[in-house]
Design a protein around this motif. Structure first.
Motif, mmCIF file in Angstrom:
data_model
loop_
_atom_site.group_PDB
_atom_site.id
_atom_site.type_symbol
_atom_site.label_atom_id
_atom_site.label_comp_id
_atom_site.label_asym_id
_atom_site.label_seq_id
_atom_site.Cartn_x
_atom_site.Cartn_y
_atom_site.Cartn_z
ATOM 1 N N THR A 279 44.336 32.808 45.606
ATOM 2 C CA THR A 279 45.046 32.189 44.489
ATOM 3 C C THR A 279 46.105 31.239 45.026
ATOM 4 O O THR A 279 46.802 31.553 45.996
ATOM 5 C CB THR A 279 45.735 33.259 43.618
ATOM 6 N N VAL A 280 46.207 30.076 44.406
ATOM 7 C CA VAL A 280 47.278 29.132 44.706
ATOM 8 C C VAL A 280 48.166 29.029 43.471
ATOM 9 O O VAL A 280 47.656 28.948 42.348
ATOM 10 C CB VAL A 280 46.715 27.741 45.085
ATOM 11 N N ILE A 281 49.477 29.061 43.687
ATOM 12 C CA ILE A 281 50.431 28.954 42.579
ATOM 13 C C ILE A 281 51.290 27.724 42.816
ATOM 14 O O ILE A 281 52.006 27.640 43.823
ATOM 15 C CB ILE A 281 51.311 30.214 42.470
ATOM 16 N N VAL A 282 51.215 26.769 41.892
ATOM 17 C CA VAL A 282 51.986 25.534 41.997
ATOM 18 C C VAL A 282 52.957 25.484 40.827
ATOM 19 O O VAL A 282 52.544 25.434 39.664
ATOM 20 C CB VAL A 282 51.066 24.296 41.981
ATOM 21 N N ASP A 283 54.269 25.538 41.162
ATOM 22 C CA ASP A 283 55.312 25.522 40.122
ATOM 23 C C ASP A 283 55.048 26.568 39.043
ATOM 24 O O ASP A 283 55.201 26.318 37.840
ATOM 25 C CB ASP A 283 55.412 24.135 39.491
ATOM 26 N N GLY A 284 54.615 27.747 39.490
ATOM 27 C CA GLY A 284 54.387 28.857 38.573
ATOM 28 C C GLY A 284 53.017 28.891 37.923
ATOM 29 O O GLY A 284 52.661 29.882 37.274
ATOM 30 N N LYS A 285 52.233 27.830 38.072
ATOM 31 C CA LYS A 285 50.889 27.807 37.473
ATOM 32 C C LYS A 285 49.874 28.309 38.484
ATOM 33 O O LYS A 285 49.827 27.828 39.621
ATOM 34 C CB LYS A 285 50.518 26.399 37.018
ATOM 35 N N ARG A 286 49.037 29.268 38.054
ATOM 36 C CA ARG A 286 48.080 29.903 38.945
ATOM 37 C C ARG A 286 46.760 29.123 38.959
ATOM 38 O O ARG A 286 46.247 28.714 37.929
ATOM 39 C CB ARG A 286 47.808 31.346 38.516
ATOM 40 N N TYR A 287 46.203 28.965 40.157
ATOM 41 C CA TYR A 287 44.888 28.336 40.349
ATOM 42 C C TYR A 287 44.003 29.312 41.123
ATOM 43 O O TYR A 287 44.067 29.370 42.355
ATOM 44 C CB TYR A 287 45.027 27.025 41.125
ATOM 45 N N PRO A 288 43.209 30.101 40.420
ATOM 46 C CA PRO A 288 42.307 31.019 41.139
ATOM 47 C C PRO A 288 41.220 30.237 41.870
ATOM 48 O O PRO A 288 40.646 29.285 41.330
ATOM 49 C CB PRO A 288 41.724 31.885 40.020
ATOM 50 N N LEU A 289 40.956 30.623 43.102
ATOM 51 C CA LEU A 289 39.939 29.960 43.919
ATOM 52 C C LEU A 289 38.659 30.798 43.925
ATOM 53 O O LEU A 289 38.712 32.028 43.837
ATOM 54 C CB LEU A 289 40.455 29.764 45.342
ATOM 55 N N PRO A 290 37.490 30.152 44.024
ATOM 56 C CA PRO A 290 37.287 28.727 44.283
ATOM 57 C C PRO A 290 37.189 27.847 43.045
ATOM 58 O O PRO A 290 37.118 26.631 43.165
ATOM 59 C CB PRO A 290 35.929 28.719 45.007
ATOM 60 N N MET A 291 37.178 28.420 41.841
ATOM 61 C CA MET A 291 36.848 27.611 40.667
ATOM 62 C C MET A 291 37.906 26.574 40.329
ATOM 63 O O MET A 291 37.625 25.621 39.603
ATOM 64 C CB MET A 291 36.583 28.496 39.455
ATOM 65 N N SER A 292 39.091 26.680 40.847
ATOM 66 C CA SER A 292 40.139 25.695 40.546
ATOM 67 C C SER A 292 40.401 24.761 41.713
ATOM 68 O O SER A 292 41.417 24.072 41.741
ATOM 69 C CB SER A 292 41.440 26.415 40.168
ATOM 70 N N SER A 293 39.448 24.704 42.675
ATOM 71 C CA SER A 293 39.680 23.897 43.876
ATOM 72 C C SER A 293 39.970 22.439 43.545
ATOM 73 O O SER A 293 40.897 21.842 44.089
ATOM 74 C CB SER A 293 38.464 23.990 44.811
ATOM 75 N N ARG A 294 39.184 21.863 42.631
ATOM 76 C CA ARG A 294 39.333 20.444 42.339
ATOM 77 C C ARG A 294 40.710 20.133 41.772
ATOM 78 O O ARG A 294 41.277 19.068 42.044
ATOM 79 C CB ARG A 294 38.241 20.002 41.359
ATOM 80 N N GLU A 295 41.285 21.060 40.986
ATOM 81 C CA GLU A 295 42.578 20.808 40.352
ATOM 82 C C GLU A 295 43.710 20.677 41.372
ATOM 83 O O GLU A 295 44.745 20.075 41.087
ATOM 84 C CB GLU A 295 42.884 21.919 39.358
ATOM 85 N N LEU A 296 43.519 21.244 42.560
ATOM 86 C CA LEU A 296 44.570 21.170 43.577
ATOM 87 C C LEU A 296 44.760 19.736 44.084
ATOM 88 O O LEU A 296 45.821 19.409 44.641
ATOM 89 C CB LEU A 296 44.225 22.080 44.760
ATOM 90 N N ARG A 297 43.770 18.877 43.879
ATOM 91 C CA ARG A 297 43.890 17.496 44.350
ATOM 92 C C ARG A 297 45.020 16.755 43.633
ATOM 93 O O ARG A 297 45.495 15.736 44.128
ATOM 94 C CB ARG A 297 42.568 16.769 44.150
#
Length: 555
Positions: free
Chosen positions: A394-412
């Motif tokens: 999981t990646v958390i950016v400014d409190g918003k969670r991005y579960p991997l791998p399905m949110s990989s593209r959003e990290l760009r």
């Protein structure tokens, strides 16, 4: 892969306007073929009119009118066919690029020769479908049906049966040979793929083999491939020679049988005499040659269609990866206050790599990745940048969670990764820095060039930012290419900027000044540096790989 699956696959990557043009091709070519089916019977009427000495002009007028209408329809079909073929070729090229740009592991699945071979075969298959199926095979079958019905009604139904049976034998024979021709086509394509890969390898290793004096390594390998390919060509040629000889025998035997049946009067209660008999014979022979003689050429069209289906196996995986999508627009990167990741397990191909990794950073941090080569630093960086999928985490950016791998593209949207390989293309220095982003001003490029030492480098060669670079920058040094690659990031914004081995090919003084420039320029971002050089400062955070099982994050 069947022809239907072939068409469906192409349909998934071509837009509706291309489909419409292909439909116009089929309609116009079929109309032309149907018009031509009437001509033998009109000409037979002209023969009868000549022998009777009356009514010739209207019949010849009808013959010319039908021929003109058929020619116009055929010309229109060829007009749309050219447009359709080239549009589909462009659509296949776009699909190949879309597959390449997918934000997952597909980028690393294909070599450059794989992609170029897939594009070439996908385009050839599309051309075969338009030219051979829509212009030749489909319209021919429609014309055959119309002409056989006219022969049965106007001349002799037994002769019509013989003509239809001859055509059926030709078609059945071609269908019977599909499996062999499919296998031959696949072997051709695989051989061509190997040759193309060898040429690509020669391009990459050319300087190496010349330096080591081992040119025969490449030439002997290609010579062996060409000898194998020549053997396949001979087998292919023998197969088609035997097939077409058999078809020619059937062709002429069918004509003899058709004439014999007509002259015998079989199937007619009152056999035609005189002019009517001659006219019927003319119509029959003309109809036969118009219907049966093209089948030899149509056999080649069928062979190309079979080859196209075999070729599509080469292109299929790449085209499926396109999913009919167009490459996404450049992400609008946003500032980042905090960036955390927890339990991230990276991927090596299709396999998980190493143990879970976690860290937490905030705006203004400079993070240095430390560890031996090959342990996964770059893979983690590409994962956090959304370029390759993770196994989990999981990646958390400014409190918003991005579960991997399905949110990989959003990290760009939050990260920018500068790879350690310096990719440059044929164009100016400024073009290579801008990368097509018109929002980047000339002033920003000038500033980056000055602060990263590019202006000084160019001035030493008597060049400016408008100087051209050859493909892959073969005429530029490694240090020059590195500065240009770094400048691409310098002129952009990023919440998290990841520099992978930024000091490669740079002398110690240049490396130190460039890293300092990035520290100053991105002091309101999170700067991540992967380097074997000593670039860390006391205030930096370290992400250290001590071995394959241990990762430690410290201030």
């Amino acid at each position: 892969m069947s022809l239907i699956a072939n068409i469906r696959l192409l349909r998934s990557v071509i837009p509706p306007n291309t489909v419409r043009v292909g439909f116009y091709v089929a309609v116009c070519a079929t109309t032309a073929s149907v018009f031509l089916a009437f001509q033998p019977f009109v000409l037979a009427r002209a023969t009868v009119a000549v022998m009777h000495g009356s009514g010739l002009t209207p019949v010849l007028g009808a013959y010319v009118s039908i021929g003109l209408a058929s020619g116009i329809c055929s010309a229109t079909a060829n007009y749309f066919a050219l447009r359709s073929r080239e549009r589909i070729g462009g659509d296949v090229a776009f699909a190949t690029l879309a597959a390449l740009l997918r934000p997952d592991r597909s980028f690393w699945r294909y070599s450059i020769s794989d992609l170029m071979h897939a594009f070439d075969k996908g385009r050839d298959a599309a051309h075969a479908i338009v030219s051979d199926l829509f212009i030749d095979v489909g319209p021919y079958l429609a014309g055959l049906l119309v002409a056989v019905l006219f022969v049965a009604a106007q001349v002799s139904w037994p002769a019509a049966i013989i003509i239809f049976s001859t055509a059926f034998i030709f078609i059945a024979w071609n269908l019977h040979e599909v499996r062999n021709e499919y296998a031959l086509g696949k072997s051709f394509d695989e051989a061509q793929r190997g040759i193309l890969a060898n040429i690509a390898t020669a391009h990459e290793l050319g300087e190496v083999v010349r330096s080591y004096g081992t040119e025969t390594f490449l030439t002997s390998q290609l010579r062996n491939q060409l000898e194998d390919f020549d053997g396949q060509v001979r087998r292919h040629a023998r197969h088609y020679f035997a097939k077409h000889v058999r078809l020619e025998i059937v062709h002429w035997l069918g004509l003899v049988a058709t004439i014999a049946v007509y002259l015998s009067g079989l199937g007619t209660s009152t056999p035609a005499e005189g002019a009517e008999r001659v006219g019927g014979l003319v119509a029959l022979i003309l109809a036969y040659f118009q219907l049966i003689a093209p089948i030899v050429n149509l056999s080649r069209s069928a062979e190309r269609l079979t080859r196209s289906s075999a070729s599509m196996e080469v292109a299929a995986n790449v085209l499926r990866d396109a999913h009919g999508e167009r490459p996404p627009a450049a992400p609008s990167r946003v500032p980042v206050k905090t960036f955390e990741f927890h339990g991230v397990i990276t991927m090596n191909g299709d396999r998980p790599l190493g143990e879970p990794r976690s860290a937490a950073w905030q705006r203004g941090d400079v993070v240095v990745f430390q560890g031996p080569s090959g342990i996964g630093k770059s893979t983690l960086a590409r994962t956090l940048a959304g370029l390759v999928p993770a196994a989990k985490g999981t990646v958390i950016v400014d409190g918003k969670r991005y579960p991997l791998p399905m949110s990989s593209r959003e990290l760009r949207r939050h990260t920018l990764y500068v790879p350690q390989v310096d990719y440059v293309f044929a164009g100016t220095v400024a073009d290579n820095i801008r990368l097509g982003d018109s929002a980047i001003s000339d002033e920003a490029i000038d500033d980056a060039a000055r602060r990263l030492g590019i202006s000084e480098m160019l001035a030493a060669r008597g060049l400016t930012l408008s100087a051209r670079i050859n493909d892959r920058g073969a005429d530029w040094s490694g240090g020059e290419r590195r500065r240009i690659a770094l400048a691409r990031a310098f002129v952009r914004e990023a919440g998290v900027l990841i520099l992978d081995e930024p000091t490669t090919n740079l002398d110690r003084g240049s490396a130190k000044s460039i890293v300092a420039a990035f520290r100053e320029r991105f002091n309101h971002s999170i700067l991540v540096i992967i380097s074997h050089d000593d670039v860390a400062e006391p205030t930096d955070k370290l992400l250290s790989w001590r071995d394959a099982r241990s990762v430690q994050a410290t201030d």
